[in-house]
Design a protein around this motif. Structure first.
Motif, mmCIF file in Angstrom:
data_model
loop_
_atom_site.group_PDB
_atom_site.id
_atom_site.type_symbol
_atom_site.label_atom_id
_atom_site.label_comp_id
_atom_site.label_asym_id
_atom_site.label_seq_id
_atom_site.Cartn_x
_atom_site.Cartn_y
_atom_site.Cartn_z
ATOM 1 N N ARG A 91 0.817 -1.217 0.000
ATOM 2 C CA ARG A 91 0.000 0.000 0.000
ATOM 3 C C ARG A 91 0.857 1.277 0.000
ATOM 4 O O ARG A 91 0.571 2.235 -0.717
ATOM 5 N N GLY A 92 1.917 1.308 0.785
ATOM 6 C CA GLY A 92 2.774 2.489 0.851
ATOM 7 C C GLY A 92 3.470 2.772 -0.465
ATOM 8 O O GLY A 92 3.533 3.921 -0.913
ATOM 9 N N ARG A 93 4.018 1.724 -1.083
ATOM 10 C CA ARG A 93 4.686 1.918 -2.372
ATOM 11 C C ARG A 93 3.681 2.301 -3.459
ATOM 12 O O ARG A 93 3.980 3.123 -4.323
ATOM 13 N N SER A 94 2.495 1.715 -3.416
ATOM 14 C CA SER A 94 1.452 2.082 -4.389
ATOM 15 C C SER A 94 1.057 3.537 -4.238
ATOM 16 O O SER A 94 0.924 4.264 -5.225
ATOM 17 N N SER A 95 0.887 3.976 -2.995
ATOM 18 C CA SER A 95 0.521 5.379 -2.746
ATOM 19 C C SER A 95 1.629 6.323 -3.182
ATOM 20 O O SER A 95 1.366 7.382 -3.761
ATOM 21 N N GLY A 97 3.765 5.745 -5.543
ATOM 22 C CA GLY A 97 3.738 5.754 -7.000
ATOM 23 C C GLY A 97 2.654 6.666 -7.547
ATOM 24 O O GLY A 97 2.882 7.433 -8.477
ATOM 25 N N LEU A 98 1.478 6.593 -6.955
ATOM 26 C CA LEU A 98 0.394 7.493 -7.383
ATOM 27 C C LEU A 98 0.765 8.945 -7.105
ATOM 28 O O LEU A 98 0.478 9.832 -7.903
ATOM 29 N N GLY A 99 1.406 9.176 -5.963
ATOM 30 C CA GLY A 99 1.858 10.530 -5.632
ATOM 31 C C GLY A 99 2.859 11.054 -6.648
ATOM 32 O O GLY A 99 2.856 12.237 -6.995
ATOM 33 N N LEU A 100 3.702 10.162 -7.149
ATOM 34 C CA LEU A 100 4.671 10.554 -8.165
ATOM 35 C C LEU A 100 3.962 11.020 -9.434
ATOM 36 O O LEU A 100 4.324 12.038 -10.022
ATOM 37 N N PHE A 101 2.915 10.305 -9.838
ATOM 38 C CA PHE A 101 2.164 10.704 -11.027
ATOM 39 C C PHE A 101 1.340 11.969 -10.765
ATOM 40 O O PHE A 101 1.048 12.717 -11.682
ATOM 41 N N LEU A 102 0.982 12.207 -9.510
ATOM 42 C CA LEU A 102 0.189 13.370 -9.144
ATOM 43 C C LEU A 102 1.040 14.633 -9.096
ATOM 44 O O LEU A 102 0.637 15.682 -9.589
ATOM 45 N N LEU A 103 2.240 14.541 -8.523
ATOM 46 C CA LEU A 103 3.014 15.740 -8.207
ATOM 47 C C LEU A 103 4.392 15.841 -8.843
ATOM 48 O O LEU A 103 5.095 16.808 -8.596
ATOM 49 N N SER A 104 4.799 14.870 -9.618
ATOM 50 C CA SER A 104 6.170 14.830 -10.099
ATOM 51 C C SER A 104 6.515 16.014 -10.991
ATOM 52 O O SER A 104 5.773 16.347 -11.915
#
Length: 191
Positions: A91-95, A97-104
């Motif tokens: 769950r932490g790594r998935s979150s 990863g999503l954060g990377l696509f959200l804010l990168s």
């Protein structure tokens, strides 16, 4: 076609096409600001249409890259699947990863290419990408008036700067290495 809709159709087509580019595309924000300043289009419509067409283009880029995966050997596919399982299996790594696509701040083309190669579920990362673009495009639209005088130079510099070119080349190499590394040898054992 209604002449008031035509500029927005052009915006969607251009943004979609720019986001199909696997590398060296102009920054989406600057493309939208250029449309805003030259055609005096509604900024809210530009932000929404720009974010949606950006997401659609990146999604299709990832799908196309996933088709490349189909032509890899079984060992490479298993390695990429191991990387996918590692990144999405917690769950932490998935979150993250999503954060990377959200804010990168990094160019998203290579991130979507990597996701396509690994066979990551594309809808969640595309939604994160669109949400992130809604925010970043809104900020750029708000600053559009200030940037008007330097927009052309900024757009050219963003595509031709040694720093920008270096980042693109490094990210392309990273995507190639993603497929070349035997992730089964490096990732912790999974149950």
């Amino acid at each position: 076609m209604n002449t008031t809709l035509l500029p927005f159709v052009v915006v969607v087509a251009v943004m979609f096409a720019v986001n199909l580019l696997p590398a060296f595309g102009p920054p989406n924000s600057l493309v939208l600001v250029l449309f805003r300043l030259n055609w005096h289009l509604d900024p809210i419509a530009l932000v929404i249409l720009g974010a949606l067409s950006s997401g659609a283009g990146r999604y299709l880029l990832a799908v196309a890259t996933n088709r490349v995966r189909d032509h890899l050997g079984p060992h490479r596919k298993a390695s990429l699947q191991a990387a996918n399982n590692y990144l999405t299996g917690h769950r932490g790594r998935s979150s993250a990863g999503l954060g990377l696509f959200l804010l990168s701040p990094l160019p998203s083309a290579q991130m979507f290419e990597a996701a396509g190669l690994m066979g990551v579920r594309l809808v969640p990362i595309t939604v994160a990408h669109v949400l992130g673009r809604l925010v970043s495009f809104s900020v750029y639209m708000a600053a559009a008036g200030v940037a008007e005088r330097n927009l052309g130079a900024t757009l050219i510099a963003s595509v031709t700067s040694p720093y920008g070119i270096t980042i693109q080349i490094v990210l392309i190499a990273a995507v190639v290495m993603l497929a070349r590394i035997d992730w089964n040898s490096y990732l912790p054992d999974r149950k």
